[in-house]
Design a protein around this motif. Structure first.
Motif, mmCIF file in Angstrom:
data_model
loop_
_atom_site.group_PDB
_atom_site.id
_atom_site.type_symbol
_atom_site.label_atom_id
_atom_site.label_comp_id
_atom_site.label_asym_id
_atom_site.label_seq_id
_atom_site.Cartn_x
_atom_site.Cartn_y
_atom_site.Cartn_z
ATOM 1 N N PRO A 1 -13.839 -36.269 -8.113
ATOM 2 C CA PRO A 1 -13.748 -34.974 -8.796
ATOM 3 C C PRO A 1 -12.319 -34.462 -8.982
ATOM 4 C CG PRO A 1 -14.574 -34.698 -6.556
ATOM 5 C CD PRO A 1 -14.451 -36.175 -6.792
ATOM 6 N N THR A 2 -11.781 -34.707 -10.151
ATOM 7 C CA THR A 2 -10.428 -34.265 -10.500
ATOM 8 C C THR A 2 -10.559 -33.207 -11.582
ATOM 9 O OG1 THR A 2 -9.742 -36.549 -10.124
ATOM 10 C CG2 THR A 2 -8.149 -35.098 -11.172
ATOM 11 N N LEU A 3 -9.869 -32.110 -11.408
ATOM 12 C CA LEU A 3 -10.078 -30.983 -12.327
ATOM 13 C C LEU A 3 -9.846 -31.328 -13.794
ATOM 14 C CD1 LEU A 3 -8.873 -27.988 -10.258
ATOM 15 C CD2 LEU A 3 -10.813 -27.946 -11.802
ATOM 16 N N CYS A 4 -8.777 -32.060 -14.072
ATOM 17 C CA CYS A 4 -8.479 -32.325 -15.486
ATOM 18 C C CYS A 4 -9.468 -33.300 -16.104
ATOM 19 C CB CYS A 4 -7.051 -32.822 -15.641
ATOM 20 S SG CYS A 4 -6.795 -34.460 -14.933
ATOM 21 N N LYS A 5 -10.277 -33.976 -15.251
ATOM 22 C CA LYS A 5 -11.220 -34.955 -15.794
ATOM 23 C C LYS A 5 -12.667 -34.524 -15.624
ATOM 24 C CE LYS A 5 -7.770 -38.317 -14.875
ATOM 25 N NZ LYS A 5 -7.190 -39.109 -13.834
ATOM 26 N N ARG B 1 4.496 -30.674 -12.912
ATOM 27 C CA ARG B 1 4.272 -29.307 -13.367
ATOM 28 C C ARG B 1 2.802 -28.891 -13.317
ATOM 29 N NH1 ARG B 1 8.833 -30.946 -14.921
ATOM 30 N NH2 ARG B 1 10.336 -30.018 -16.336
ATOM 31 N N CYS B 2 1.899 -29.770 -12.895
ATOM 32 C CA CYS B 2 0.475 -29.437 -12.918
ATOM 33 C C CYS B 2 0.047 -28.789 -11.599
ATOM 34 C CB CYS B 2 -0.375 -30.683 -13.163
ATOM 35 S SG CYS B 2 -2.128 -30.267 -13.155
ATOM 36 N N PHE B 3 -0.474 -27.582 -11.723
ATOM 37 C CA PHE B 3 -0.944 -26.859 -10.542
ATOM 38 C C PHE B 3 -2.450 -26.599 -10.616
ATOM 39 C CE2 PHE B 3 3.541 -26.252 -10.146
ATOM 40 C CZ PHE B 3 3.756 -26.228 -8.770
ATOM 41 N N LEU C 1 -4.423 -42.229 -15.713
ATOM 42 C CA LEU C 1 -3.651 -41.216 -16.435
ATOM 43 C C LEU C 1 -4.210 -39.847 -16.102
ATOM 44 C CD1 LEU C 1 -3.247 -42.493 -20.101
ATOM 45 C CD2 LEU C 1 -1.440 -42.095 -18.438
ATOM 46 N N CYS C 2 -3.355 -38.863 -16.068
ATOM 47 C CA CYS C 2 -3.883 -37.499 -16.048
ATOM 48 C C CYS C 2 -3.357 -36.792 -17.283
ATOM 49 C CB CYS C 2 -3.577 -36.805 -14.731
ATOM 50 S SG CYS C 2 -1.881 -36.812 -14.200
ATOM 51 N N ILE C 3 -3.418 -35.479 -17.316
ATOM 52 C CA ILE C 3 -3.040 -34.860 -18.599
ATOM 53 C C ILE C 3 -1.538 -34.792 -18.788
ATOM 54 C CG2 ILE C 3 -5.146 -33.607 -19.116
ATOM 55 C CD1 ILE C 3 -3.923 -31.185 -17.766
ATOM 56 N N MET C 4 -0.832 -35.510 -17.938
ATOM 57 C CA MET C 4 0.571 -35.801 -18.164
ATOM 58 C C MET C 4 1.462 -34.567 -18.203
ATOM 59 S SD MET C 4 0.197 -38.981 -20.775
ATOM 60 C CE MET C 4 -0.847 -38.193 -21.959
ATOM 61 N N ALA D 1 -1.278 -33.581 -2.800
ATOM 62 C CA ALA D 1 -2.657 -33.997 -3.062
ATOM 63 C C ALA D 1 -3.281 -33.203 -4.192
ATOM 64 C CB ALA D 1 -3.507 -33.837 -1.814
ATOM 65 N N CYS D 2 -3.730 -33.938 -5.211
ATOM 66 C CA CYS D 2 -4.553 -33.331 -6.253
ATOM 67 C C CYS D 2 -5.986 -33.587 -5.801
ATOM 68 C CB CYS D 2 -4.275 -34.013 -7.585
ATOM 69 S SG CYS D 2 -5.400 -33.501 -8.860
ATOM 70 N N SER D 3 -6.819 -32.568 -5.740
ATOM 71 C CA SER D 3 -8.182 -32.695 -5.217
ATOM 72 C C SER D 3 -8.187 -33.286 -3.803
ATOM 73 C CB SER D 3 -9.053 -33.575 -6.122
ATOM 74 O OG SER D 3 -9.092 -33.067 -7.411
HETATM 75 S S1 SF4 Z 1 -5.284 -32.074 -12.094
HETATM 76 FE FE1 SF4 Z 1 -4.337 -33.706 -10.886
HETATM 77 S S2 SF4 Z 1 -4.811 -35.601 -12.005
HETATM 78 FE FE2 SF4 Z 1 -5.101 -33.854 -13.386
HETATM 79 S S3 SF4 Z 1 -3.173 -33.541 -14.520
HETATM 80 FE FE3 SF4 Z 1 -3.132 -32.237 -12.723
HETATM 81 S S4 SF4 Z 1 -2.123 -33.493 -11.171
HETATM 82 FE FE4 SF4 Z 1 -2.788 -34.888 -12.742
#
Ligand code: SF4
Length: 331
Positions: free
Chosen positions: A229-233, A175-177, A168-171, A192-194
């Motif tokens: 290393p994922t920003l939201c986590k 729309r997540c940048f 899961l990510c922050i859902m 690609a995220c990270s």
């Molecule tokens: S940073 Fe990446 S993993 Fe986190 S909410 Fe955004 S897209 Fe999803």
């Protein structure tokens, strides 16, 4: 319900098919899909061979072309659509209305599914995609509670697919940048995220640090399992404390609401994780195959087996699972 499984490589596709998937979803080796990482995905020849393997085993193949096209390189998205139609995929999964328009008008015989990246959360949104582009199915975003999913399913003009298991990510799907603030690349536009090229690990006297484009994302102790290393986590310092400011690493697991999802009329359950290994596919797909088959036999007496939860827990992020937004007891 159809079991839709991730395939990030030909080996993973075979693993998912052999483990009991009803359908697999794949992407091409470029920025047209939301898992654009080096070493992942399919070139034309691999896609063709894998498609044959899946179809020989009566498993459907969906092609994810679910990033948002960029003006200077939109031909890549058009080419991906043309190739998918030529290959004979069972559906194209898209989010960008320009790409949907191209696919619907140029290849009307190819099924279109709305990607989770399209983030459709209302009947009106689903009707728009159905009326304008003739989508056959929509993948719902993971922001909806179970009552909201039921409400949508009751009035949806198209079949609905929901996520059943995976990271899961922050859902904020589509729309997540966050990633682009640090690396210049986000899943929505680049896939690609990270991105791997921005990731760096550093051994420290007490464990290891993870960095994204030089930004410290997390520090792990010697015996602590280090996550990507994922920003939201990441664990950041806020108000004098260092903690998971945005979200703790965890995986969605909806085994326990299989009966309710089916009763609501959901047609497919999606497993997340094209970036994971063939072994992950084998383990997760086997559990879900068994659970769905068990449910078909037992119906009202269906219960989630402890060994299923343990098997899924062992491949979950942070070794923990949640029902995520499906469960919002305060609503
Ligand atoms: S940073 Fe990446 S993993 Fe986190 S909410 Fe955004 S897209 Fe999803």
């Amino acid at each position: 319900m159809e079991l839709v499984c991730p395939a990030g490589s030909p080996a993973m596709l075979r693993a998912a098919v052999d483990a009991g998937a009803d359908a697999v979803y794949i992407g091409l080796k470029d920025e047209t899909n939301a898992r654009h990482f080096s070493g992942l995905n399919f070139n034309d020849r691999q896609a063709q061979k894998s498609l044959r393997y899946a179809h020989d085993n009566k498993v459907k193949v969906f092609m994810a072309i679910n990033t948002y096209a960029q003006p200077e390189s939109i031909q890549h998205w058009y080419d991906a659509v043309d190739l998918s139609a030529d290959l004979g995929v069972d559906a194209i999964i898209a989010a960008d209305i320009g790409i949907m328009d191209y696919a619907a008008s140029k290849h009307p015989a190819t099924n279109l599914h709305l990607s989770v990246q399209g983030s459709a959360t209302s009947i009106q949104a689903l009707e728009f995609y159905a009326n304008e582009f003739g989508i056959k199915r929509a993948v719902l975003p993971r922001v909806l509670s179970l009552p909201q999913v039921k409400q949508l399913a009751a009035g949806s003009p198209v079949d609905l697919e929901v996520f059943g298991f995976g990271s899961l990510c922050i859902m904020a799907e589509g729309r997540c940048f966050l990633s682009s603030y640090v690396t210049g690349e986000s899943p929505n536009t680049f896939g690609a995220c990270s991105p791997g090229s921005a990731v760096r690990w550093e051994e420290t006297p007490t464990g290891r640090n993870s960095y994204l484009n030089g930004v410290l994302i997390d520090s792990f102790g010697e015996n602590e399992k280090a996550g990507y290393p994922t920003l939201c986590k990441g664990r950041f310092r806020a108000n004098g404390n260092q903690f998971h400011v945005l979200e703790e690493p965890t995986s969605l697991n909806t085994l326990q609401i299989i009966p309710e999802l089916e009763a609501a009329g959901i047609v497919a359950i999606k497993i997340e994780g094209r970036q994971r290994s063939p072994a992950y596919a084998t383990r997760v797909v086997k559990v879900w195959r068994e659970a769905l088959d068990d449910f078909q036999q037992s119906k009202s007496s269906f219960t989630v087996k402890r060994e299923w939860m343990e098997a899924l827990g062992s491949v979950s992020e942070g070794a923990q699972t949640t029902l995520g937004a499906y469960s919002k007891p305060w609503q």
